[in-house]
Design a protein around this motif. Structure first.
Motif, mmCIF file in Angstrom:
data_model
loop_
_atom_site.group_PDB
_atom_site.id
_atom_site.type_symbol
_atom_site.label_atom_id
_atom_site.label_comp_id
_atom_site.label_asym_id
_atom_site.label_seq_id
_atom_site.Cartn_x
_atom_site.Cartn_y
_atom_site.Cartn_z
ATOM 1 N N LYS A 112 8.309 21.117 23.218
ATOM 2 C CA LYS A 112 7.787 21.388 24.556
ATOM 3 C C LYS A 112 6.385 20.798 24.699
ATOM 4 O O LYS A 112 6.056 20.156 25.700
ATOM 5 C CB LYS A 112 7.762 22.904 24.774
ATOM 6 C CG LYS A 112 7.290 23.341 26.139
ATOM 7 C CD LYS A 112 7.532 24.837 26.291
ATOM 8 C CE LYS A 112 6.774 25.423 27.470
ATOM 9 N NZ LYS A 112 6.864 26.886 27.501
ATOM 10 N N GLN A 147 3.922 36.600 29.959
ATOM 11 C CA GLN A 147 3.921 35.174 30.269
ATOM 12 C C GLN A 147 5.001 34.819 31.293
ATOM 13 O O GLN A 147 5.328 33.643 31.472
ATOM 14 C CB GLN A 147 4.138 34.375 28.982
ATOM 15 C CG GLN A 147 3.502 33.015 29.051
ATOM 16 C CD GLN A 147 3.402 32.331 27.709
ATOM 17 O OE1 GLN A 147 3.873 32.862 26.698
ATOM 18 N NE2 GLN A 147 2.799 31.174 27.699
ATOM 19 N N ARG A 190 10.153 29.658 21.691
ATOM 20 C CA ARG A 190 8.883 30.210 21.232
ATOM 21 C C ARG A 190 8.667 29.839 19.777
ATOM 22 O O ARG A 190 9.613 29.482 19.063
ATOM 23 C CB ARG A 190 8.898 31.750 21.345
ATOM 24 C CG ARG A 190 8.988 32.283 22.767
ATOM 25 C CD ARG A 190 7.721 32.018 23.528
ATOM 26 N NE ARG A 190 7.665 32.628 24.841
ATOM 27 C CZ ARG A 190 8.014 32.010 25.978
ATOM 28 N NH1 ARG A 190 8.474 30.781 25.943
ATOM 29 N NH2 ARG A 190 7.888 32.624 27.139
ATOM 30 N N CYS A 246 6.791 34.052 34.888
ATOM 31 C CA CYS A 246 6.340 33.056 35.875
ATOM 32 C C CYS A 246 5.349 33.666 36.868
ATOM 33 O O CYS A 246 5.703 34.571 37.627
ATOM 34 C CB CYS A 246 7.547 32.522 36.637
ATOM 35 S SG CYS A 246 7.055 31.388 37.952
ATOM 36 N N ARG A 273 -4.642 31.892 32.606
ATOM 37 C CA ARG A 273 -3.706 32.822 33.251
ATOM 38 C C ARG A 273 -4.442 33.601 34.357
ATOM 39 O O ARG A 273 -3.919 33.782 35.458
ATOM 40 C CB ARG A 273 -3.123 33.769 32.201
ATOM 41 C CG ARG A 273 -2.153 34.789 32.731
ATOM 42 C CD ARG A 273 -0.752 34.240 32.875
ATOM 43 N NE ARG A 273 0.067 35.137 33.672
ATOM 44 C CZ ARG A 273 1.374 35.019 33.841
ATOM 45 N NH1 ARG A 273 2.036 34.023 33.294
ATOM 46 N NH2 ARG A 273 2.043 35.866 34.590
ATOM 47 N N TRP A 324 -5.410 30.724 26.898
ATOM 48 C CA TRP A 324 -4.294 31.151 27.758
ATOM 49 C C TRP A 324 -4.787 32.241 28.714
ATOM 50 O O TRP A 324 -4.502 32.202 29.920
ATOM 51 C CB TRP A 324 -3.117 31.669 26.922
ATOM 52 C CG TRP A 324 -2.013 32.202 27.802
ATOM 53 C CD1 TRP A 324 -1.086 31.470 28.497
ATOM 54 C CD2 TRP A 324 -1.768 33.569 28.144
ATOM 55 N NE1 TRP A 324 -0.273 32.290 29.235
ATOM 56 C CE2 TRP A 324 -0.665 33.582 29.038
ATOM 57 C CE3 TRP A 324 -2.360 34.775 27.780
ATOM 58 C CZ2 TRP A 324 -0.157 34.782 29.565
ATOM 59 C CZ3 TRP A 324 -1.851 35.956 28.307
ATOM 60 C CH2 TRP A 324 -0.768 35.950 29.190
ATOM 61 N N THR A 343 0.918 26.972 30.215
ATOM 62 C CA THR A 343 2.056 27.305 29.348
ATOM 63 C C THR A 343 1.960 26.671 27.948
ATOM 64 O O THR A 343 2.669 27.068 27.043
ATOM 65 C CB THR A 343 3.393 26.958 30.059
ATOM 66 O OG1 THR A 343 4.463 27.476 29.319
ATOM 67 C CG2 THR A 343 3.570 25.463 30.244
HETATM 68 C C1 HEM Z 1 12.362 28.672 41.506
HETATM 69 C C2 HEM Z 1 11.193 28.373 41.063
HETATM 70 C C3 HEM Z 1 10.672 28.696 39.693
HETATM 71 C C4 HEM Z 1 11.320 29.004 38.525
HETATM 72 C C5 HEM Z 1 12.813 29.108 38.301
HETATM 73 C C6 HEM Z 1 10.310 29.219 37.520
HETATM 74 C C7 HEM Z 1 10.570 29.571 36.201
HETATM 75 C C8 HEM Z 1 9.610 29.756 35.235
HETATM 76 C C9 HEM Z 1 9.889 30.114 33.862
HETATM 77 C C10 HEM Z 1 11.273 30.348 33.290
HETATM 78 C C11 HEM Z 1 8.709 30.173 33.213
HETATM 79 C C12 HEM Z 1 8.500 30.496 31.734
HETATM 80 C C13 HEM Z 1 8.681 29.263 30.901
HETATM 81 C C14 HEM Z 1 8.582 29.574 29.425
HETATM 82 O O1 HEM Z 1 8.194 30.662 29.056
HETATM 83 O O2 HEM Z 1 8.909 28.703 28.614
HETATM 84 C C15 HEM Z 1 7.671 29.862 34.160
HETATM 85 C C16 HEM Z 1 6.346 29.801 33.854
HETATM 86 C C17 HEM Z 1 5.389 29.385 34.725
HETATM 87 N N1 HEM Z 1 5.584 29.150 36.089
HETATM 88 FE FE1 HEM Z 1 7.293 29.220 37.118
HETATM 89 N N2 HEM Z 1 9.082 29.040 38.075
HETATM 90 C C18 HEM Z 1 9.259 28.736 39.402
HETATM 91 C C19 HEM Z 1 8.288 28.527 40.329
HETATM 92 C C20 HEM Z 1 6.956 28.508 40.047
HETATM 93 C C21 HEM Z 1 5.920 28.302 41.022
HETATM 94 C C22 HEM Z 1 6.166 28.197 42.528
HETATM 95 C C23 HEM Z 1 4.743 28.251 40.338
HETATM 96 C C24 HEM Z 1 3.353 28.045 40.875
HETATM 97 C C25 HEM Z 1 3.053 27.826 42.131
HETATM 98 C C26 HEM Z 1 5.032 28.442 38.947
HETATM 99 C C27 HEM Z 1 4.109 28.448 37.924
HETATM 100 C C28 HEM Z 1 4.375 28.759 36.609
HETATM 101 C C29 HEM Z 1 3.371 28.737 35.555
HETATM 102 C C30 HEM Z 1 1.911 28.355 35.719
HETATM 103 C C31 HEM Z 1 4.004 29.141 34.373
HETATM 104 C C32 HEM Z 1 3.384 29.294 33.002
HETATM 105 C C33 HEM Z 1 3.022 30.751 32.779
HETATM 106 C C34 HEM Z 1 2.339 31.025 31.452
HETATM 107 O O3 HEM Z 1 2.572 30.278 30.508
HETATM 108 O O4 HEM Z 1 1.581 32.006 31.377
HETATM 109 N N3 HEM Z 1 6.381 28.600 38.798
HETATM 110 N N4 HEM Z 1 8.252 29.632 35.395
#
Ligand code: HEM
Length: 435
Positions: free
Chosen positions: A103, A381, A318, A383, A127, A123, A116
């Protein structure tokens, strides 16, 4: 002294089949940007369905606890029960870091400063910044009014442009790209297709796991930084300066994730939701009735279901940062841990509506509390953009269904028969809708 316990190890045959059904198809379809032709082939071969059946077999043979399995050259721990899924996600990003090598290698190419990929204090720093701008816990973002105006204007523009012709994924994707540029960066970015194209190219390159930032990354970030500095009122960019930050936050470096998650991930999920609604008369009737009012929780449930049934993040991976006791054994630091969303979401042994379209489970049922469903991940963590994604995605669906009340899928949705178990894949690039 009794010998230390060992967690079970999958046989070589099981490992080979797991790689064939889950790991390789996922990589071939594109880890960071999907390749439509490969998605078409994987759908025809029902590889996701094979993966689910294979994992059901693994659980029967090795028990419900985590099992060691070979993923290419590595020995990886695979979670087969929801308790272990919850343990890993509740323990992210420490002791379960979310930046295993593959990743990090790919993502660092187009977003080296991403939240991420960050660990520890970095982080936490990024965050807090992200949650402040996205207003993570809020059902409706403070700028929701402005955002919804953009959605209505852009959706109407797209539907007018499509006219009597079929609505295809390309039209839909362009619609999302325009909405996202305006919502995140401001109206000044509405026409900046080049910025979106540049990001798309960086993400395609990342599919090859190049392990270093792209030479075009500085140009891309500079272009992005222009909009960040302009901080156009009514856009997310207007909120960046006031959010908690220091020099390590790398503000512009956080915005990339927001752009691709909204323009690519959300576009795919919303298009699939449209197909599911069109194919299910009862859901259609419920949505039509709901659209006469203000809120649309059932329609949001339809979008959640599209993500549960066909998760756009099929795998969560992870890496353990310390030695961990697990079912009486010790899992060493540096172990990769895998959660296959595509399996847990469709686990017939634990989800009564596994292979049905069940939006009501998100309004009247307890789907939102199920730890098995992690299309948005969950825990610390999880989304941070989930509520924003639901807000915008539901609004685009609502405006589309208002504009095209007789909408039906004319191609690509043949498998969506409400009387039969739903297929495990739905190729968004093959879908066509007509009024
Ligand atoms: C349908 C839309 C979305 C899906 C299905 C989705 C899904 C996910 C998933 C599964 C993760 C975790 C990934 C991991 O742990 O490996 C994640 C993390 C994240 N998502 Fe989304 N997401 C969506 C939309 C968004 C939007 C709209 C934003 C921002 C405007 C966003 C920002 C983030 C960020 C910044 C992380 C990292 C969080 C961290 O590591 O603390 N996502 N998302």
């Amino acid at each position: 002294m009794p010998a230390p316990r060992e967690l079970p190890s999958a046989s070589l045959l099981d490992s080979v089949q797991f790689n064939q059904a889950v790991i390789i198809p996922n990589a071939v379809q594109g880890l960071f940007r999907r390749r439509p032709n490969a998605v078409g082939v994987a759908t025809r071969l029902d590889l996701d369905g094979r993966g689910v059946r294979l994992m059901e077999g693994l659980r029967e043979r090795y028990g419900p606890g985590p099992v060691w399995i070979r993923v290419m050259a590595d020995r990886v721990l695979l979670c087969l029960q929801v308790e272990d899924v919850a343990r890993v996600l509740d323990g992210s990003p420490h002791p379960f870091a979310s930046d295993p090598a593959a990743k990090r290698k790919g993502m660092a190419h187009f977003q080296p400063d991403a939240l991420t990929l960050s660990r520890g204090e970095l982080w936490q720093n990024r965050r807090a910044f992200t949650e402040s701008v996205l207003q993570t816990p809020a059902q409706a973002h403070a700028l929701a009014g402005e955002f919804l105006d953009v959605v209505v204007e852009e959706t109407d523009r797209t539907l007018t442009g499509v006219g009597d012709g079929p609505l295809r994924f390309d039209d839909w994707h362009e619609l999302f790209r325009r909405i996202v540029r305006r919502v995140v960066l401001g109206d000044a970015a509405a026409e900046d297709e080049e910025l979106s194209d540049l990001l798309a190219t960086l993400m395609s390159e990342a599919n090859g796991l190049p392990s270093e930032p792209s030479p075009s990354y500085p140009d891309y970030v500079e272009r992005l930084a222009g909009y960040v500095e302009a901080a156009e009122p009514g856009s997310l960019a207007s909120l960046l300066a006031a959010a908690p930050q220091d020099v390590d936050t790398r503000v512009a470096g956080q915005v990339t994730h927001w752009l691709f998650a909204l323009q690519d991930t959300l576009a795919v999920n919303a298009f699939r939701a449209l197909a599911l609604i069109a194919a299910h008369p009862a859901a259609r009737a419920a949505v039509a009735q709901e659209l006469e009012g203000e809120d649309a929780p059932y329609l949001a449930g339809c979008l959640q279901e599209a993500m549960r049934l066909f998760p756009t993040t099929p795998l969560l991976s992870r890496e353990t940062l310390v030695d961990l006791a697990w079912n009486g054994a010790t899992v060493p630091a540096g172990t990769q841990v895998l959660i296959v969303n595509a399996f847990h979401h469709r686990d017939r042994a634990h989800v009564p509506y596994a292979d049905r379209f069940a939006p009501q489970e998100w309004t009247a049922g307890d789907a939102a509390r199920q730890r098995a469903f992690n299309h948005f991940s969950s825990g610390p963590q999880g989304c941070p953009g989930a509520n924003l994604a639901l807000l915008l995605g539901t609004a685009v669906l609502a405006q589309t269904l208002r504009g095209l009340p007789g909408l039906r899928a004319t191609d690509g949705a043949g498998g969506l028969d409400p009387g039969r178990p739903l297929p495990h894949s739905l190729n968004p690039y093959a879908l066509r809708f007509g009024a």
